[in-house]
Design an enzyme around this catalytic site. Structure first.
Site, PDB file in Angstrom:
ATOM      1  N   THR A  54       0.772  -1.327  -0.406  1.00  0.00           N
ATOM      2  CA  THR A  54       0.313   0.049  -0.097  1.00  0.00           C
ATOM      3  C   THR A  54       0.690   1.217   0.012  1.00  0.00           C
ATOM      4  O   THR A  54       2.328   1.855   0.566  1.00  0.00           O
ATOM      5  CB  THR A  54      -0.847   0.210   1.128  1.00  0.00           C
ATOM      6  OG1 THR A  54      -0.261  -0.612   2.317  1.00  0.00           O
ATOM      7  CG2 THR A  54      -1.747  -1.146   1.454  1.00  0.00           C
ATOM      8  N   SER A  61      16.263  -0.880 -25.474  1.00  0.00           N
ATOM      9  CA  SER A  61      16.963  -0.123 -26.536  1.00  0.00           C
ATOM     10  C   SER A  61      17.733   0.283 -27.327  1.00  0.00           C
ATOM     11  O   SER A  61      18.245  -0.861 -27.541  1.00  0.00           O
ATOM     12  CB  SER A  61      18.008   0.000 -25.171  1.00  0.00           C
ATOM     13  OG  SER A  61      18.687   1.054 -24.813  1.00  0.00           O
TER      14      SER A  61
END
Length: 473
Positions: free
Chosen positions: A187, A318
């Site tokens: 959380t 990439s």
């Protein structure tokens, strides 16, 4: 006049139109006036305009207002357009002034000229079949365009629902596959308490199920149409037969359970139904993007992140870093969500901007709404096929992070109290000694009790019976 051109006129004046063109002066003038997006109206919208023209021709023929030979030629031309013919003849930009009159007239002209050909005439000879007097008989842009918009929404929502159903099924399958894997919940991106990885995916499936329910509920608003309203809702220039039968005829042609609006003025001037559709699409897009955020976090790494799941490798990540693989599918889904949220704002403002008996901004509403449905459908499909179905769980990594977390301390609160549990959590984080070891060190609970309380799997669902351990007083 130039060679291979024909001269057509409208209330503005005359204009040269290519001799072989099925469109006419009004469509060409609109093309020149509205060089906005470079994209024409949606092809499904074109098909639905043709369905409406066909329904009108049938109804006006049965009403005795349209000669059978003209009506049959119009019907045949409409059928060809519905089948995808003459697509290049619809030249009007998707965003246009005039509340859609240009799109309506583009259709009227194409149908008229094709019907003229069928009756052995030359394109542009509107004494044989006239775009307004015959093809547009008993109609107005103001009932044709919103009705075509609703039919198009219905057509486009069907593949979206199929895509969402596939996604929901795939998520439930992953929930079952990962149900035995316990991980640490989070959380605010901080360690919380244990949960099962399957529960994570089950929550996503429940969310998608809810999105599907919303869209099913709101699509029913699209079944109420304003055909027969003509200009503003008074049904001017319609026969009583046409007024009573145009919607049933269109219902038969489309297969949708269409009904004529009780208040044709309301149905002509207010576009809140499209706002509701857009709102549901936005909610679905927001949910999908949130899920994709989670997937990217859960798969982050592969070594320096959470790494609890692995997403399918789809392409190089990439141009400079060898071996890098990025979560490109969740990324594109989030971008589609941003796109749809922007469309929703446009649709909201356009619906609000209507004045008096008509909203002139239906073209931009439809341009954005159709795009929202279409792009969301494609995003859902690629998410299912190129991401969800291929996700694997890194069970060892889930276990490592679970047992390194102090989140399990929460389960001790009923037995040793919140304050003592918090103290143990702090000490564990500071020293690296596990919470279980500290509990035993301070003789707060015996090992058998502790094993029962701190069983990670048992923490992932409501207790079925009491553990038989004395709670703190």
């Amino acid at each position: 006049m130039k060679e291979n051109m024909r001269l057509e006129s409208d209330s503005i004046g005359t204009l040269e139109v290519p001799e072989d063109a099925y469109y006419g002066v009004q469509a060409l003038r609109a093309k020149e006036n509205f060089p906005i997006t470079g994209l024409t109206v949606h092809p499904v919208f074109i098909q639905n305009l043709a369905r409406i023209k066909r329904a009108a021709a049938i109804t006006n023929r049965k009403a005795g207002k349209l000669k059978p030979e003209i009506a049959y030629a119009i019907e045949s031309a409409c059928n060809e357009v519905i089948c995808g013919m003459f697509a290049s003849e619809f030249i009007v930009d998707g965003i246009q002034g005039g509340a859609g009159t240009s799109a309506n007239m583009n259709m009227n002209e194409v149908i008229a000229n094709r019907a003229i050909e069928m009756l052995c005439g030359r394109k542009g000879d509107y004494s044989i079949v006239h775009p307004n007097d015959h093809v547009n008989m008993a109609q107005s842009t103001n009932d044709v365009i919103p009705t075509a918009g609703k039919l198009t929404v219905l057509d486009l929502l069907s593949p979206l629902d199929k895509g969402l159903a596939r996604l929901e099924k795939a998520l439930y399958a992953k929930a079952d596959e990962f149900d035995h894997i316990v991980k640490i919940g989070r959380t605010q991106l901080e360690d919380a308490v244990p949960m099962r990885l399957g529960q994570t995916f089950h929550s996503y499936a429940s969310m998608i199920s809810r999105d599907r329910d919303r869209l099913k509920q709101v699509r029913s608003e699209m079944y109420t149409v304003n055909m027969g309203a003509t200009a503003i809702g008074t049904a001017i220039n319609t026969s009583s037969y046409y007024f009573d039968h145009i919607v049933p005829t269109l219902r038969h042609i489309t297969g949708y359970p269409l009904t004529q609006a009780d208040d044709l003025f309301d149905a002509t001037e207010n576009l809140d139904g499209f706002v509701r559709i857009s709102s549901c699409l936005k909610a679905c897009a927001v949910n999908l993007s949130k899920m994709c955020n989670d997937l990217r976090l859960l798969a982050s790494g592969p070594k320096a992140g959470l790494g609890e799941i692995t997403l399918p490798a789809m392409q190089n990540g990439s141009s400079i870093m060898p071996g890098k693989v990025n979560p490109v599918i969740p990324e594109v889904v989030s971008q589609v969500a941003f796109h749809i949220i922007g469309h929703d704002t446009t649709i909201t403002m356009a619906a609000e901007a209507g004045q008096m008996e008509l909203n002139a901004f239906e073209p931009v509403i439809f341009y954005n709404l159709f795009d929202s449905i279409t792009t969301l459908t494609h995003a859902v499909n690629t998410l299912t096929d190129n991401c969800i179905l291929g996700i694997t769980a890194n069970e060892k990594r889930c276990s490592e992070l679970l047992h390194a977390s102090v989140g399990i301390t929460t389960a001790l609160c009923p037995y040793i109290g919140y304050k003592k549990a918090a103290s143990l959590a702090k000490e564990s984080l500071k020293t690296g000694v596990s919470v279980k070891e500290l509990v035993l060190k301070y003789e707060l609970l015996d090992e058998e009790q502790l094993t029962t309380i701190l069983d990670p799997y048992s923490m992932t669902e409501p207790a079925k019976e009491e553990a038989g351990i004395q709670a703190v007083s």
